[in-house]
Design an enzyme around this catalytic site. Structure first.
Site, PDB file in Angstrom:
ATOM      1  N   ASP A  13       0.388  -1.476  -0.511  1.00 48.72           N
ATOM      2  CA  ASP A  13      -0.146   0.068  -0.399  1.00 48.72           C
ATOM      3  C   ASP A  13       0.806   1.745   0.093  1.00 48.72           C
ATOM      4  O   ASP A  13       0.963   1.573   0.941  1.00 48.72           O
ATOM      5  CB  ASP A  13      -0.910   0.323   1.245  1.00 48.72           C
ATOM      6  CG  ASP A  13      -2.108   1.317   1.471  1.00 48.72           C
ATOM      7  OD1 ASP A  13      -1.499   1.623   0.425  1.00 48.72           O
ATOM      8  OD2 ASP A  13      -1.661   1.765   2.786  1.00 48.72           O
ATOM      9  N   GLU A  72      -1.739  -1.949  -4.939  1.00 48.14           N
ATOM     10  CA  GLU A  72      -2.813  -1.316  -4.760  1.00 48.14           C
ATOM     11  C   GLU A  72      -2.053   0.041  -5.419  1.00 48.14           C
ATOM     12  O   GLU A  72      -1.478   0.880  -5.482  1.00 48.14           O
ATOM     13  CB  GLU A  72      -3.152  -0.310  -3.739  1.00 48.14           C
ATOM     14  CG  GLU A  72      -4.269   0.246  -3.520  1.00 48.14           C
ATOM     15  CD  GLU A  72      -5.320   0.374  -1.790  1.00 48.14           C
ATOM     16  OE1 GLU A  72      -5.583  -0.041  -1.730  1.00 48.14           O
ATOM     17  OE2 GLU A  72      -4.815   1.197  -1.056  1.00 48.14           O
ATOM     18  N   ASP A 144      -2.169   1.093   7.598  1.00 49.76           N
ATOM     19  CA  ASP A 144      -1.471   0.905   6.053  1.00 49.76           C
ATOM     20  C   ASP A 144      -0.841  -0.921   5.763  1.00 49.76           C
ATOM     21  O   ASP A 144      -1.248  -1.150   4.686  1.00 49.76           O
ATOM     22  CB  ASP A 144      -0.186   1.644   6.503  1.00 49.76           C
ATOM     23  CG  ASP A 144       0.034   3.214   6.084  1.00 49.76           C
ATOM     24  OD1 ASP A 144      -1.096   3.975   5.100  1.00 49.76           O
ATOM     25  OD2 ASP A 144       0.467   4.228   7.525  1.00 49.76           O
TER      26      ASP A 144
END
Length: 166
Positions: A13, A72, A144
């Site tokens: 991420d 992502e 996160d």
């Protein structure tokens, strides 16, 4: 029927200040937790922050030896400057994975949320909770790290489909 191969997946991420990472193993239909965390940049200079992200991800890859990476994709931010910084952090993450000979797969935030929460507009708390449940974690991962684990879970769910259609 052949033996099921265990596959180690790195989920990322990306963020310019905090990049989440999560490593899981897929063993047939079963998912197992390996590790997760956050690479927090300390430098003021943006270029140096990008280098910190790169170095941190290379350490994670070298230590945990994933076979594939899932990252992502950048969401459309209202602030173009923030979107550009996020895109650069994402690019660094992709390069770090590819330098380690990992194949990289991209997933939109909506796809990731759909994969773990069953709802493409789930909030961060829902994603965190579902990651905890799906991986049977005793504690709640940071936001996160949970997002990165969710990206890895999303890829694990899509792997069979990718193999059949490639």
């Amino acid at each position: 029927m052949g033996a099921v191969k265990i596959i180690r997946i790195l989920g990322i991420d990306p963020g310019s200040r905090a990049t989440g990472y999560g490593v899981i193993e897929k063993n047939g239909p079963l998912l197992g937790f390996v590790t997760c965390g956050t690479i927090r940049t300390r430098e003021k200079d943006f270029s140096r922050r990008l280098f910190e992200i790169h170095q941190g991800l290379r350490e994670v890859i070298n230590c945990h030896r994933p076979e594939v990476a899932a990252v992502e994709d950048v969401f459309v931010a209202t602030n173009p400057r923030s979107a550009m910084k996020l895109g650069q952090a994402r690019g660094v993450a992709v390069v770090a994975a590819m330098q380690s000979d990992l194949e990289v797969f991209d997933y939109t935030p909506r796809m990731v949320k759909q994969a773990v929460a069953g709802y493409g507009q789930a909030d961060k708390a829902q994603v965190q909770r579902m990651v905890q449940v799906l991986l049977e974690l005793s504690g709640m991962p940071s936001s996160d790290a949970a997002d990165a684990l969710a990206v890895a879970i999303c890829h694990a769910n899509h792997m069979d489909y990718i193999r059949k259609n490639c």
